[in-house]
Design a protein around this motif. Structure first.
Motif, PDB file in Angstrom:
ATOM      1  N   ASP B  15      33.716  47.999  34.623  1.00 46.10           N
ATOM      2  CA  ASP B  15      32.701  47.187  35.295  1.00 46.10           C
ATOM      3  C   ASP B  15      32.815  47.321  36.807  1.00 46.10           C
ATOM      4  O   ASP B  15      32.606  46.355  37.547  1.00 46.10           O
ATOM      5  N   CYS B  20      30.943  40.000  41.600  1.00 40.86           N
ATOM      6  CA  CYS B  20      31.632  38.912  40.915  1.00 40.86           C
ATOM      7  C   CYS B  20      32.031  37.852  41.942  1.00 40.86           C
ATOM      8  O   CYS B  20      31.993  38.073  43.144  1.00 40.86           O
ATOM      9  N   ASP B  34      34.517  36.147  37.705  1.00 38.41           N
ATOM     10  CA  ASP B  34      33.429  36.023  36.732  1.00 38.41           C
ATOM     11  C   ASP B  34      32.125  36.360  37.434  1.00 38.41           C
ATOM     12  O   ASP B  34      32.011  36.197  38.658  1.00 38.41           O
ATOM     13  N   THR B  37      30.627  40.934  35.993  1.00 44.51           N
ATOM     14  CA  THR B  37      31.770  41.487  35.265  1.00 44.51           C
ATOM     15  C   THR B  37      32.190  40.518  34.174  1.00 44.51           C
ATOM     16  O   THR B  37      31.693  39.398  34.074  1.00 44.51           O
ATOM     17  N   ARG B  38      33.124  40.968  33.366  1.00 50.05           N
ATOM     18  CA  ARG B  38      33.694  40.080  32.354  1.00 50.05           C
ATOM     19  C   ARG B  38      34.571  39.040  33.037  1.00 50.05           C
ATOM     20  O   ARG B  38      35.079  39.251  34.126  1.00 50.05           O
ATOM     21  N   ARG B  39      34.764  37.910  32.374  1.00 53.82           N
ATOM     22  CA  ARG B  39      35.607  36.847  32.928  1.00 53.82           C
ATOM     23  C   ARG B  39      37.061  37.208  32.652  1.00 53.82           C
ATOM     24  O   ARG B  39      37.515  37.174  31.500  1.00 53.82           O
ATOM     25  N   ARG B  40      37.780  37.602  33.690  1.00 56.72           N
ATOM     26  CA  ARG B  40      39.164  38.025  33.463  1.00 56.72           C
ATOM     27  C   ARG B  40      39.959  38.000  34.746  1.00 56.72           C
ATOM     28  O   ARG B  40      39.411  37.861  35.832  1.00 56.72           O
ATOM     29  N   THR B  79      26.711  36.258  28.007  1.00 54.81           N
ATOM     30  CA  THR B  79      27.240  37.063  26.902  1.00 54.81           C
ATOM     31  C   THR B  79      27.998  36.165  25.943  1.00 54.81           C
ATOM     32  O   THR B  79      28.704  35.250  26.343  1.00 54.81           O
ATOM     33  N   PRO B  81      30.954  35.817  23.000  1.00 52.49           N
ATOM     34  CA  PRO B  81      32.173  36.568  22.653  1.00 52.49           C
ATOM     35  C   PRO B  81      31.934  37.406  21.404  1.00 52.49           C
ATOM     36  O   PRO B  81      31.388  36.925  20.410  1.00 52.49           O
TER      37      PRO B  81
END
Lengths: 81, 174
Positions: B15, B20, B34, B37-40, B79, B81
């Motif tokens: 990503d 973000c 977040d 992009t993905r939440r990480r 999105t 999960p």
């Protein structure tokens, strides 16, 4: 055969003799478009083998994957911001 | 620089080149992001901060982040999960044929083949010209389907094509 376009491979036959077989060579590693370093995550394979490979096995899953190396792509994104 | 609410662009990973927001500071080196992009968790070295800072609470939920991005002017899709599922197996549709039906079909096919062979042996020129007519008519029909706006009948198109492709037989036919 003196041509070096094919590479020589020694093969042991069932009869116990070693004979020379001729095999096609692999193409060179793909290079980064900017820094000319060999790219990672790209296979060295003939076009026939590349056709039957899935797309994800031929390049990294990243923007500019298969075109720019990771460091060059990071520099490009930094300059665009 | 790297504070809660800072809009950043991700440099590394799949990503990368996506925007973000920093949602939480876990460490002096690691940060929770977040947005597009993905939440990480993410290393600070893999982020390029922009000039924008946004007001947001610590540990904001994904829906709050989507609202904040709307104010900036970026659309972020929510999105769900993902859960891994097994691939559905392909099931072949079995057609129940009786033996009598198979035999009649085979005999019919053989008869049709015999007729074709005989016709080709008798008259070569006539058969060839007829075959070419069929080809041109088929081609004109297919092209008519591709371009429905062009209002031409296939009969009009056929002679034009014949002239372009094979002039010699066209003269004899005309």
């Amino acid at each position: 055969m003196r041509s070096r376009t094919l590479r020589r491979v020694k093969v042991k036959t069932p009869g116990g003799e070693t004979k020379v077989h001729f095999r096609l060579r692999k193409p060179a590693h793909a290079k980064c478009a900017v820094c000319k370093n060999p790219l990672k995550g790209t296979p060295r394979a003939r076009p026939v083998d590349l056709q039957n490979m899935p797309k994800t096995q031929k390049r990294p899953e990243r923007p500019f994957g298969g075109v720019l190396c990771s460091s060059c792509s990071r520099k490009k994104i930094k300059n665009s911001v | 620089m790297f504070e809660i609410g800072r809009v950043c662009v991700k440099l590394a990973g799949r990503d990368s080149n996506k925007k973000c927001i920093i949602v939480d500071l876990i460490d002096d080196k690691i940060v929770l992001i977040d947005g597009q992009t993905r939440r990480r968790k993410c290393n600070v070295k893999h982020l390029e901060p922009t000039a924008e800072v946004v007001k947001i609470k610590k540990n904001a939920s994904a829906s709050d982040v989507i609202k904040v991005f709307k104010d900036i002017g970026i659309e972020v899709k929510p999105t769900k999960p993902k859960t891994s599922t097994t691939r559905p197996k392909k099931q072949k549709v079995k057609r129940e044929k009786t033996e009598a039906q198979d035999k009649t079909k085979k005999s019919e096919a053989k008869a049709v083949k015999k007729e074709k062979v005989e016709s080709t042996k008798q008259t070569s020129k006539a058969s060839l010209s007829s075959a070419r007519e069929q080809q041109t008519s088929k081609a004109s029909l297919s092209s008519a389907r591709e371009q429905p706006k062009v209002a031409k009948t296939p009969a009009e198109k056929a002679p034009v094509k014949k002239d372009a492709v094979k002039p010699a037989p066209a003269k004899t036919e005309k």
